[in-house]
Write an enzyme that holds these catalytic residues in place. Structure first.
Site, PDB file in Angstrom:
ATOM      1  N   CYS A  92       4.291   9.633  67.124  1.00 48.09           N
ATOM      2  CA  CYS A  92       3.923  10.881  66.451  1.00 48.09           C
ATOM      3  C   CYS A  92       2.491  10.876  65.926  1.00 48.09           C
ATOM      4  CB  CYS A  92       4.909  11.185  65.326  1.00 48.09           C
ATOM      5  SG  CYS A  92       4.783  10.084  63.906  1.00 48.09           S
ATOM      6  N   HIS A 129       2.622  12.804  47.181  1.00 43.22           N
ATOM      7  CA  HIS A 129       3.153  13.225  48.477  1.00 43.22           C
ATOM      8  C   HIS A 129       2.847  12.126  49.485  1.00 43.22           C
ATOM      9  CE1 HIS A 129       4.061  15.700  51.964  1.00 43.22           C
ATOM     10  NE2 HIS A 129       2.874  15.352  52.461  1.00 43.22           N
ATOM     11  N   HIS A 132       7.054  13.001  55.304  1.00 42.85           N
ATOM     12  CA  HIS A 132       8.390  13.584  55.492  1.00 42.85           C
ATOM     13  C   HIS A 132       9.314  12.565  56.143  1.00 42.85           C
ATOM     14  CE1 HIS A 132       5.811  17.125  55.059  1.00 42.85           C
ATOM     15  NE2 HIS A 132       6.888  17.701  54.551  1.00 42.85           N
ATOM     16  N   ASP A 136      15.530  11.188  63.246  1.00 50.39           N
ATOM     17  CA  ASP A 136      15.382  10.816  64.659  1.00 50.39           C
ATOM     18  C   ASP A 136      14.773   9.423  64.822  1.00 50.39           C
ATOM     19  OD1 ASP A 136      12.792  11.305  63.850  1.00 50.39           O
ATOM     20  OD2 ASP A 136      12.375  12.835  65.354  1.00 50.39           O
ATOM     21  N   ARG A 144      13.287   8.343  60.323  1.00 50.10           N
ATOM     22  CA  ARG A 144      11.858   8.147  60.602  1.00 50.10           C
ATOM     23  C   ARG A 144      11.078   8.691  59.420  1.00 50.10           C
ATOM     24  NH1 ARG A 144       8.070  11.847  63.103  1.00 50.10           N
ATOM     25  NH2 ARG A 144       9.873  13.082  63.710  1.00 50.10           N
ATOM     26  N   CYS A 146       7.835   9.489  58.224  1.00 51.23           N
ATOM     27  CA  CYS A 146       6.537   9.796  58.822  1.00 51.23           C
ATOM     28  C   CYS A 146       5.545   9.939  57.659  1.00 51.23           C
ATOM     29  CB  CYS A 146       6.668  11.092  59.617  1.00 51.23           C
ATOM     30  SG  CYS A 146       5.221  11.533  60.531  1.00 51.23           S
TER      31      CYS A 146
END
Length: 166
Positions: A92, A129, A132, A136, A144, A146
């Protein structure tokens, strides 16, 4: 007399609210800083991502392809978040992990920004932050995480003997 009584009640309510807020921050050991303090501590990209819920472009962060052995920590407060043995190449363009160091370091929030429903992950200690989490990922969790490189720092550690054999 009624005016004095009202003023006293308002003052008492304010003091009670302040005491509750102070007790809450002491109980959770939250890191709380002003926006000016965060801006002084972080560079522009770190501030944008960690404090304003931004994101870096894929394949641009310094950790998306890091293969060194170590620990990834929150850029804002230093809380250890992920170990390198939970990092994987998800394709990704952001660093991806299948689990945090423990279930207390990450807090999840429903995120409906950008026209989609996602689960935002933030540092439990300072509310930075991070990115996310998606369902998957690989076993054993199927998750995951990310994570933006701008939200984390990395410190190299020695690889455990059992990992040397792999």
């Amino acid at each position: 007399m009624r005016y004095l009584y009202t003023v006293l009640l308002i003052a008492l309510a304010g003091l009670t609210a302040c005491a509750k807020e102070e007790a809450k921050s002491m109980d959770t050991n939250k890191v709380v800083k002003t926006e000016a303090e965060w801006k002084e501590q972080l560079d522009d990209m770190q501030y944008y991502v960690a404090r304003q819920k931004g994101t870096e472009r894929p394949y641009t962060g310094k950790y998306w392809d890091n293969k060194e052995w170590g620990i990834y920590s929150c850029i804002c407060c230093g809380t250890d978040l992920f170990l390198s043995d939970t990092k994987f190449d998800s394709g990704c363009g952001w660093p991806s992990y299948f689990k945090p160091v423990n279930d207390k370091v990450i807090t999840e929030h429903r995120d409906t920004s950008a026209g989609m429903i996602r689960t935002e992950v933030v540092c439990s200690k300072c509310d930075a932050h991070l990115g996310h989490v998606f369902p998957d990922g690989p076993p054993p969790t199927g998750l995951r995480y990310c994570i933006n490189s701008a939200s984390i720092s990395f410190r190299e550690t020695e690889k455990p003997a059992e990992q040397e054999k792999k």
